[in-house]
Write an enzyme that holds these catalytic residues in place. Structure first.
Site, mmCIF file in Angstrom:
data_model
loop_
_atom_site.group_PDB
_atom_site.id
_atom_site.type_symbol
_atom_site.label_atom_id
_atom_site.label_comp_id
_atom_site.label_asym_id
_atom_site.label_seq_id
_atom_site.Cartn_x
_atom_site.Cartn_y
_atom_site.Cartn_z
ATOM 1 N N LYS A 278 -60.886 -55.119 68.229
ATOM 2 C CA LYS A 278 -62.012 -56.050 68.376
ATOM 3 C C LYS A 278 -61.442 -57.468 68.341
ATOM 4 C CE LYS A 278 -66.365 -57.513 66.268
ATOM 5 N NZ LYS A 278 -67.334 -57.276 65.178
ATOM 6 N N LYS B 45 -63.180 -53.845 72.192
ATOM 7 C CA LYS B 45 -64.294 -54.795 72.324
ATOM 8 C C LYS B 45 -63.743 -56.214 72.379
ATOM 9 C CE LYS B 45 -68.419 -56.367 69.804
ATOM 10 N NZ LYS B 45 -69.195 -56.257 68.549
#
Length: 341
Positions: free
Chosen positions: A211, A264
């Site tokens: 992320k 992400k």
């Protein structure tokens, strides 16, 4: 005799260079994909607030709303009938007393996520329910963990709290917990907690391993009310150029017990999705097409740059091609229609 001249290969070409016949037909074009988009490959992010009658438009996130519990079933029912297979729940407490320095209300039995899990299970028995696990929506400072006095992350108590929240979601009936906090060591702590609670056999653990600290989360923070009150998250989310860090985090989380790896954002990180597929070749790979990606496609389509559907389809094709098996996207309701046509 036929007047058709004999086929002569292009000068300098080999017979293996003649490719067009292999994708001349729409069906054979589909066969060229390693992975094809299906409804089961889509997970829909849902924002649930503590106002039971809320249906609040999120202006920076086209077509998306914050939903109260009383409005959730009527909203999801037509999508479920169209083939909605999975959702991921994000709690959005709006009451000021719902936030404190420790994220105490994240697993409040009367909170939006804890109430939504059994509600959805009752009405949609085959719907796969994942829960995002983080503290940022529930902390008064808006950071994803518990802080030291100097404002930096205090990792050990943060991990302990994140594991508690994840375990309580699982015990409430969640099919999956997905920690997005980016604390070091939280996957092992969560897996251990799930085992000790006797629910590890029926709750998947998806790790937001890669992320990144990106500019593309803006609309999400509007939706979730989770912008940090000070500073940023660059000290615990990954730097955008940090491919090596992402690979190390994926390797670590896999060893700590992750059942699925997430990358992400998605579109600007297709190389990381491919890395994840190579490193974690025996587990599913998920990718989150985040709010900024979704909003950019909508904005460009509105400006006439391209057709919305074609751009959305191409963006997901790229994510699948890079190696993802599961895509979290706000386009899910659109694809439920498009994939039926």
């Amino acid at each position: 005799m036929s007047n058709i001249p004999p086929i002569v290969p292009l000068p300098g070409s080999d017979i293996s260079s003649i490719l067009h016949g292999g994708y001349h037909h729409p069906t054979s074009r589909l066969w060229q994909a390693e992975r094809q988009l299906t409804k089961a490959a889509l997970m829909y992010p849902i924002f649930i607030t503590d106002d039971p009658n809320a249906e609040d438009e999120i202006k920076s996130l086209p077509g998306q709303k914050r939903w109260g519990l009383n409005k959730l079933i009527p909203f999801l029912e037509p999508l479920y009938k169209k083939g909605l297979a999975s959702v991921i729940l994000f709690g959005v407490p709006l009451a000021p007393e719902a936030k404190d320095p420790y994220g105490t209300s994240a697993d409040d039995p009367n909170g939006p996520v804890m109430q939504a899990i059994p509600l959805l299970k009752k009405h949609f028995p085959n719907l796969y329910i994942a829960c995002d696990v983080c503290l940022c929506e529930y902390t008064s400072h808006g950071h994803c963990g518990i802080l030291h006095e100097d404002g930096t992350i205090n990792n050990p108590p943060s991990v302990k709290r994140i594991a508690e929240v994840a375990c309580n979601y699982a015990k409430q009936g969640a099919d999956c917990v997905a920690p997005s906090d980016m604390m070091d060591g939280r996957i092992k702590a969560i897996k251990t907690a799930l085992i000790e609670a006797g629910v590890a056999h029926k709750c998947m653990l998806i790790s937001y391993s890669a992320k990144f600290a990106t500019c593309l989360y803006g609309p999400f923070r509007d939706a979730a009310g989770s912008a940090p009150a000070f500073g940023d998250r660059k000290r615990y989310q990954l730097p955008p150029a940090g491919r090596g860090l992402a690979r190390r985090a994926i390797t670590r989380d896999l060893a700590e017990g992750a059942d699925c790896i997430m990358v992400k954002p998605a579109t600007a990180y297709l190389d990381i999705i491919r890395d994840a597929k190579e490193i974690a070749s025996d587990v599913p790979i998920s990718a989150y097409q985040v709010s900024g990606e979704f909003a950019m496609i909508h904005a460009a389509a509105k400006a006439g740059v391209f057709d919305l559907r074609r751009a959305a389809e191409e963006s997901l094709d790229g994510i699948l091609r890079a190696g993802a098996n599961l895509i979290l996207t706000y386009f899910t309701p659109d694809f439920l229609d498009w994939l039926s046509q």
